[in-house]
Design a protein around this motif. Structure first.
Motif, PDB file in Angstrom:
ATOM      1  N   CYS A  57       0.993  -1.150  -0.014  1.00 13.65           N
ATOM      2  CA  CYS A  57      -0.111  -0.070   0.210  1.00 13.65           C
ATOM      3  C   CYS A  57       0.943   1.166   0.029  1.00 13.65           C
ATOM      4  N   LEU A  58       0.647   1.959  -1.020  1.00 13.70           N
ATOM      5  CA  LEU A  58       1.729   3.301  -1.273  1.00 13.70           C
ATOM      6  C   LEU A  58       1.221   4.243  -0.158  1.00 13.70           C
ATOM      7  N   TRP A  59       0.261   4.357   0.371  1.00 14.85           N
ATOM      8  CA  TRP A  59      -0.406   5.375   1.307  1.00 14.85           C
ATOM      9  C   TRP A  59       0.345   5.163   2.494  1.00 14.85           C
ATOM     10  N   SER A  60       0.222   3.870   2.881  1.00 15.60           N
ATOM     11  CA  SER A  60       0.929   3.336   4.281  1.00 15.60           C
ATOM     12  C   SER A  60       2.424   3.718   4.050  1.00 15.60           C
ATOM     13  N   PHE A  61       2.986   3.453   3.090  1.00 19.45           N
ATOM     14  CA  PHE A  61       4.328   3.514   3.010  1.00 19.45           C
ATOM     15  C   PHE A  61       4.792   5.149   2.868  1.00 19.45           C
ATOM     16  N   TYR A  62       4.174   5.972   2.261  1.00 13.09           N
ATOM     17  CA  TYR A  62       4.682   7.240   1.831  1.00 13.09           C
ATOM     18  C   TYR A  62       3.958   8.184   3.003  1.00 13.09           C
ATOM     19  N   GLU A  64       2.282   7.092   6.411  1.00 12.27           N
ATOM     20  CA  GLU A  64       2.083   6.448   7.692  1.00 12.27           C
ATOM     21  C   GLU A  64       3.590   5.940   8.001  1.00 12.27           C
ATOM     22  N   GLY A  65       4.424   5.654   7.151  1.00  8.28           N
ATOM     23  CA  GLY A  65       5.518   5.165   7.203  1.00  8.28           C
ATOM     24  C   GLY A  65       5.747   3.828   7.556  1.00  8.28           C
ATOM     25  N   THR A  66       4.725   3.000   7.211  1.00 14.07           N
ATOM     26  CA  THR A  66       4.534   1.739   7.270  1.00 14.07           C
ATOM     27  C   THR A  66       4.527   0.658   6.192  1.00 14.07           C
ATOM     28  N   ILE A  67       4.674  -0.349   6.186  1.00 15.93           N
ATOM     29  CA  ILE A  67       4.450  -1.434   4.956  1.00 15.93           C
ATOM     30  C   ILE A  67       3.354  -2.364   5.201  1.00 15.93           C
ATOM     31  N   LEU A 135       9.957   6.611   2.984  1.00 18.10           N
ATOM     32  CA  LEU A 135       9.101   6.184   4.155  1.00 18.10           C
ATOM     33  C   LEU A 135       8.532   7.281   4.959  1.00 18.10           C
ATOM     34  N   GLY A 136       7.314   7.573   4.872  1.00 21.36           N
ATOM     35  CA  GLY A 136       6.679   8.536   5.709  1.00 21.36           C
ATOM     36  C   GLY A 136       6.998   9.992   5.465  1.00 21.36           C
TER      37      GLY A 136
END
Length: 150
Positions: A57-62, A64-67, A135-136
């Motif tokens: 999920c790219l939203w989570s990566f960019y 939230e800083g999570t994968i 990340l984030g």
């Protein structure tokens, strides 16, 4: 042994098939725009998007800083707004289920355009390759959005 997460039963074996979870084809049949959602072209595009994003999920990566793993694919410009973009690869992004709901909430606020631009940027960045330093990177921008409107 490989494991996966079931939204109903938690962490389970990869062979687990949840009896309470509808298949994507069953879900697609209930949509108003089901003409495309159950088509072979959409199913292939959806699979290609998930593969290109490495199931991430790219939203989570960019933001939230999570994968997190992709559960659903989202049309950045919705099909009901512009149905000519239904099979446009650059208009589709894979998202985690909870993120997908959040994006639709942002679409109903004054941050709709900002959200659209972010999603387009995520796709662009992904096309250039994942960089861990990213990340984030959007976390502060999203925190500035007024969540009280949602």
């Amino acid at each position: 042994m490989a494991r996966k997460t079931c939204p109903v039963h938690g962490i389970v074996d990869m062979k687990h098939s949840c009896s309470r979870k509808r298949s994507y084809r069953e879900y697609a049949k209930t949509r108003e725009d089901k003409g495309y959602a159950s088509s072979g072209e959409w199913i292939k595009l959806r699979a290609d998007v998930i593969e290109e994003q490495k199931s991430m999920c790219l939203w989570s990566f960019y933001v939230e800083g999570t994968i997190k793993q992709v559960d659903q694919c989202h049309h950045i410009i919705e099909v009901r707004v512009d149905d000519s973009k239904v099979f446009d690869r650059e208009n589709v992004i894979g998202l985690d289920r909870d993120v997908h709901r959040l994006v639709h909430k942002y679409y109903k606020t004054k941050y709709r355009t900002d959200c659209l631009r972010l999603l387009i940027d995520f796709n662009y960045r992904m096309s250039k390759g994942i960089v861990l330093e990213d990340l984030g990177i959007y976390k502060q921008r999203i925190q500035q959005w007024e969540l009280s409107e949602m």
